[in-house]
Motif scaffolding. Structure first.
Motif, mmCIF file in Angstrom:
data_model
loop_
_atom_site.group_PDB
_atom_site.id
_atom_site.type_symbol
_atom_site.label_atom_id
_atom_site.label_comp_id
_atom_site.label_asym_id
_atom_site.label_seq_id
_atom_site.Cartn_x
_atom_site.Cartn_y
_atom_site.Cartn_z
ATOM 1 N N GLU A 177 0.835 -1.195 0.000
ATOM 2 C CA GLU A 177 0.000 0.000 0.000
ATOM 3 C C GLU A 177 0.871 1.246 0.000
ATOM 4 O OE1 GLU A 177 -2.988 -0.539 -0.332
ATOM 5 O OE2 GLU A 177 -3.812 -2.058 0.996
ATOM 6 N N HIS A 181 -2.003 4.840 3.521
ATOM 7 C CA HIS A 181 -3.292 4.309 3.026
ATOM 8 C C HIS A 181 -4.047 3.537 4.114
ATOM 9 C CE1 HIS A 181 -6.222 2.048 0.694
ATOM 10 N NE2 HIS A 181 -5.682 0.938 1.155
ATOM 11 N N HIS A 213 -6.963 -5.176 5.892
ATOM 12 C CA HIS A 213 -7.824 -5.570 4.775
ATOM 13 C C HIS A 213 -7.072 -6.223 3.605
ATOM 14 C CE1 HIS A 213 -6.571 -1.487 3.529
ATOM 15 N NE2 HIS A 213 -6.778 -1.883 2.287
ATOM 16 N N ASP A 214 -5.862 -5.740 3.296
ATOM 17 C CA ASP A 214 -5.147 -6.273 2.128
ATOM 18 C C ASP A 214 -3.981 -7.183 2.516
ATOM 19 O OD1 ASP A 214 -6.628 -5.452 -0.015
ATOM 20 O OD2 ASP A 214 -5.544 -3.564 -0.290
ATOM 21 N N ASP A 295 -12.806 2.853 1.560
ATOM 22 C CA ASP A 295 -11.759 2.489 0.585
ATOM 23 C C ASP A 295 -11.965 3.253 -0.729
ATOM 24 O OD1 ASP A 295 -9.433 1.034 0.078
ATOM 25 O OD2 ASP A 295 -10.522 -0.541 -0.977
HETATM 26 FE FE LIG Z 1 -6.071 -1.275 0.325
#
Ligand SMILES: [Fe+2]
Ligand SMILES: [Fe+2]
Length: 353
Positions: A177, A181, A213-214, A295
């Motif tokens: 990211e 972020h 989340h990622d 997001d």
């Molecule tokens: Fe993300």
């Protein structure tokens, strides 16, 4: 391991000092060649202990009596197949990270390598100077997966804070990211959650889910994650797997089970056209519905490599336009009721702009 047990001293050069426990041992299982020499030189200069083996047979013999921290293995071995060698290595050391290297790299071969248990896949044309960072990422990723997926093997108690720290370090280590972020989308998500007067424990789960989340992207091979051009359809399929992978990483940790649902469902859409499960409407966990708006707000206002940053007014209109298709309509109304300045202040703090 002392010099006597090294399988091919001529390829290894003069023995260095005895490794301490913090030295990372890299085994290069590839035939002697200018590329092998270049890999070795760069890794030695970066402080790694480097062992070299020229044949699959030598590699197996070495791994049967000793261990290394990471194996770089050519797909084409002089006396066999790199995939087979990797399988044998993993049988001897199931937790060994293995990076396969191919002369003729392709998406299919990369996929095959990852499915067969490789931690990563490189083209033989990889710039040797990128090796230290590639190794660091793989070792970090491996440790994270080892810690998360099999916490029962830990020899000392692992606190949730330590696990979260490790996971966030892994995200940063892979440049998944843009800086700021995760912090920004988490703050946006919580600004929405605050207006819903949720119980404290639910807020905590949502906050953790937004931060992580990622996390599943740490398992995406470098050639896809850092590809400068547009992704092919197959590469997009691989990229989309991050939601499920992230869920699989977080769900086994009891304190992250609720957060794991946000990780899994953060790309679902209100109309059911999202992924990975195509959930629709209220089937989507509320935290994931909140996160989806946050997001999108960040994607539009902070920009992406392929799209410049847009004003907050544009983001508001776009989110309004997607009310009831991409986003939960009631949450869009909640979002629109919050003044633009609130979002701008959060953005400035997260990106220190
Ligand atoms: Fe993300
Ligand atoms: Fe994502």
């Amino acid at each position: 391991m002392g010099p006597a047990s090294r399988s091919n001293p001529a390829e290894i050069g003069s023995p260095g000092p005895v490794a301490d426990c913090s030295t990372v041992r890299v085994l290069l299982a590839m035939q002697p060649s200018p590329r092998q020499q270049a890999f070795r030189s760069v890794l030695l200069a970066a402080g790694y202990e480097v062992w070299c083996t020229a044949t699959a047979r030598e590699t197996c013999a070495l791994l049967a009596r000793d261990h290394c921290d990471i194996l770089l293995c050519d797909v084409q071995q002089s006396d066999g197949d790199g995939f087979q060698l990797m399988a044998q290595a993993l049988q001897l050391h199931p937790d060994l990270p293995v990076i396969l290297i191919a002369e003729q790299a392709s998406v299919d071969l990369a996929r095959q390598a990852i499915y067969a248990g490789a931690s990563d896949f490189l083209s033989a044309t990889t710039d040797p100077h990128n090796l230290p960072i590639i190794l660091e990422r793989n070792i970090t990723r491996h440790n994270v997966q080892h810690t998360c997926v099999r916490p029962q093997k830990a020899t000392s108690p692992i606190t949730l804070e330590a696990v979260l720290d490790t996971l966030l370090t892994a995200i940063n280590a892979r440049d998944i990211e843009a800086p700021g972020h995760s912090e920004c989308v988490t703050a946006y998500t919580m600004a929405l959650a605050d207006r819903l007067a949720l119980p404290t424990d639910q807020r905590t789960h949502i906050e953790r889910g937004a931060l992580l989340h990622d996390i599943g992207k740490i398992a995406i091979p470098d050639h896809i994650l850092y590809k400068p051009g547009p992704l092919t359809a197959e590469e997009w399929d691989e990229m989309r797997r991050h939601a499920l992978t992230g869920y699989q990483m977080c769900a086994p940790i009891p304190a992250l089970q609720q957060a794991a649902l946000i990780v899994r469902h953060h790309h679902e859409r209100w109309d059911g056209t999202g992924y990975p499960d195509g959930l629709r409407g209220a089937q989507i966990p509320p935290g994931a519905r909140l996160f989806a708006i946050a997001d999108a707000l960040d994607a539009i206002t902070a920009g992406r490599p392929y799209r410049p940053a847009q004003p907050f007014a544009v983001a508001r209109e776009e989110i309004r336009r997607c009310r009831g298709t991409q986003f939960d309509p009631e949450l869009v109304d909640l979002f629109l009721s919050i003044p633009e300045e609130t979002w701008e202040t959060i953005h400035r703090r997260a990106y220190r702009s």
